[in-house]
Scaffold this motif. Structure first.
Motif, PDB file in Angstrom:
ATOM      1  N   ASN A   1       0.821   3.897  -2.999  1.00 50.48           N
ATOM      2  CA  ASN A   1       0.470   5.296  -2.744  1.00 50.48           C
ATOM      3  C   ASN A   1       1.548   6.246  -3.256  1.00 50.48           C
ATOM      4  OD1 ASN A   1      -1.963   4.634  -1.601  1.00 50.48           O
ATOM      5  ND2 ASN A   1      -1.308   4.904   0.521  1.00 50.48           N
TER       6      ASN A   1
ATOM      7  N   ALA B   1      -5.763   4.176   3.222  1.00 47.96           N
ATOM      8  CA  ALA B   1      -5.872   2.732   3.034  1.00 47.96           C
ATOM      9  C   ALA B   1      -6.199   2.411   1.585  1.00 47.96           C
ATOM     10  CB  ALA B   1      -6.957   2.171   3.951  1.00 47.96           C
ATOM     11  N   LEU B   2      -5.730   1.256   1.128  1.00 46.61           N
ATOM     12  CA  LEU B   2      -5.931   0.873  -0.268  1.00 46.61           C
ATOM     13  C   LEU B   2      -7.109  -0.077  -0.432  1.00 46.61           C
ATOM     14  CD1 LEU B   2      -5.029   0.856  -3.213  1.00 46.61           C
ATOM     15  CD2 LEU B   2      -3.407  -0.968  -2.631  1.00 46.61           C
ATOM     16  N   TRP B   3      -7.164  -1.111   0.407  1.00 48.86           N
ATOM     17  CA  TRP B   3      -8.169  -2.158   0.211  1.00 48.86           C
ATOM     18  C   TRP B   3      -9.481  -1.853   0.927  1.00 48.86           C
ATOM     19  CZ3 TRP B   3      -6.170  -4.606  -3.606  1.00 48.86           C
ATOM     20  CH2 TRP B   3      -4.798  -4.828  -3.675  1.00 48.86           C
ATOM     21  N   GLU B   4      -9.400  -1.432   2.156  1.00 45.10           N
ATOM     22  CA  GLU B   4     -10.595  -1.135   2.944  1.00 45.10           C
ATOM     23  C   GLU B   4     -10.315   0.075   3.817  1.00 45.10           C
ATOM     24  OE1 GLU B   4     -13.527  -2.418   2.943  1.00 45.10           O
ATOM     25  OE2 GLU B   4     -13.300  -4.262   1.771  1.00 45.10           O
ATOM     26  N   GLU B   5     -11.378   0.564   4.482  1.00 45.31           N
ATOM     27  CA  GLU B   5     -11.177   1.650   5.427  1.00 45.31           C
ATOM     28  C   GLU B   5     -10.388   1.139   6.624  1.00 45.31           C
ATOM     29  OE1 GLU B   5     -14.802   3.435   6.594  1.00 45.31           O
ATOM     30  OE2 GLU B   5     -15.426   3.949   4.560  1.00 45.31           O
TER      31      GLU B   5
ATOM     32  N   THR C   1       0.829  -1.203   0.000  1.00 40.36           N
ATOM     33  CA  THR C   1       0.000   0.000   0.000  1.00 40.36           C
ATOM     34  C   THR C   1       0.864   1.254   0.000  1.00 40.36           C
ATOM     35  OG1 THR C   1      -1.796  -1.138   1.157  1.00 40.36           O
ATOM     36  CG2 THR C   1      -1.784   1.265   1.265  1.00 40.36           C
TER      37      THR C   1
END
Length: 205
Positions: free
Chosen positions: A7, A15-19, A3
């Motif tokens: 970024n 965050a990349l996948w989820e909060e 991540t």
């Protein structure tokens, strides 16, 4: 690490996948604790994943119903209004039943529909709520069958009292001399079923 690399490459943050994980400090007494527990246990119903929270194994109510001691202590604390479980006079089966009635009352589907024809709030149908209230929150034996009740594997003999006692007498030599009768009521189940073994631990597994 991926991540962070992604970024940097894309010039983004967060965050990349989820909060990110969220946590809320909840007062362990009275309405706050019960409201938060109800919100969590009703989430799978409102999301349309299950029709009954007992069928969603990852919520606290289902865990308590299936025999998790930790979840059961938590549920009893909720019913006792945050009172320490050791000091509470509420028995487990009473707490489970009372919480189920309360949960269905809180989770009833909101009347009306959105412009798209969907319910304003997903939840329990009115008739399902009334059925739970009529049953006083008690689950039927077939429901426990689906919850992998340990008696059905380790009870040795299962049936009404007269049947278990009859088999016990026929196999009397297999039991110790101190044993006077065979039938033992199934703990944790509100039913007229008996077994020959008196299970004390991990009744519902």
């Amino acid at each position: 690490r991926f991540t962070q690399w992604f970024n940097r490459q894309k010039g983004r943050k967060g965050a990349l996948w989820e909060e990110r994980f969220k946590s809320v400090l909840v007062e362990g007494a009275d309405e706050a604790l019960a409201t938060m527990a109800g919100y969590i246990d009703l989430n799978p119903v409102r999301a349309g994943l299950v029709d009954d929270p007992k069928d969603y194994r990852w919520c606290g109510y289902a865990e308590a119903t299936s025999g998790s001691r930790r979840a059961q202590r938590g549920l009893r604390a909720i019913i006792a209004g945050g009172e320490h479980v050791a000091e509470s006079k509420t028995k487990l089966h009473q707490a489970l039943a009372k919480y189920r009635v309360w949960l269905f009352g809180q989770g009833e589907e909101r009347e009306g529909t959105t412009p798209a024809g969907q319910p304003l709030r997903r939840g329990f149908k009115r008739e399902d709520v009334l059925a739970v209230v009529a049953a006083r929150g008690r689950l039927a034996v077939p429901d426990y069958l689906r919850l992998k009740v340990r008696y059905f594997a380790d009870g040795a003999i299962l049936g009404v009292r007269s049947f278990v006692d009859c088999v016990f007498r026929a196999c009397r030599t297999r039991f110790g001399p101190q044993r006077k009768d065979g039938a033992r009521r199934m703990q944790g189940l509100q039913s007229e079923l008996f077994t020959v073994r008196d299970l004390q631990r991990r009744v519902i597994a």
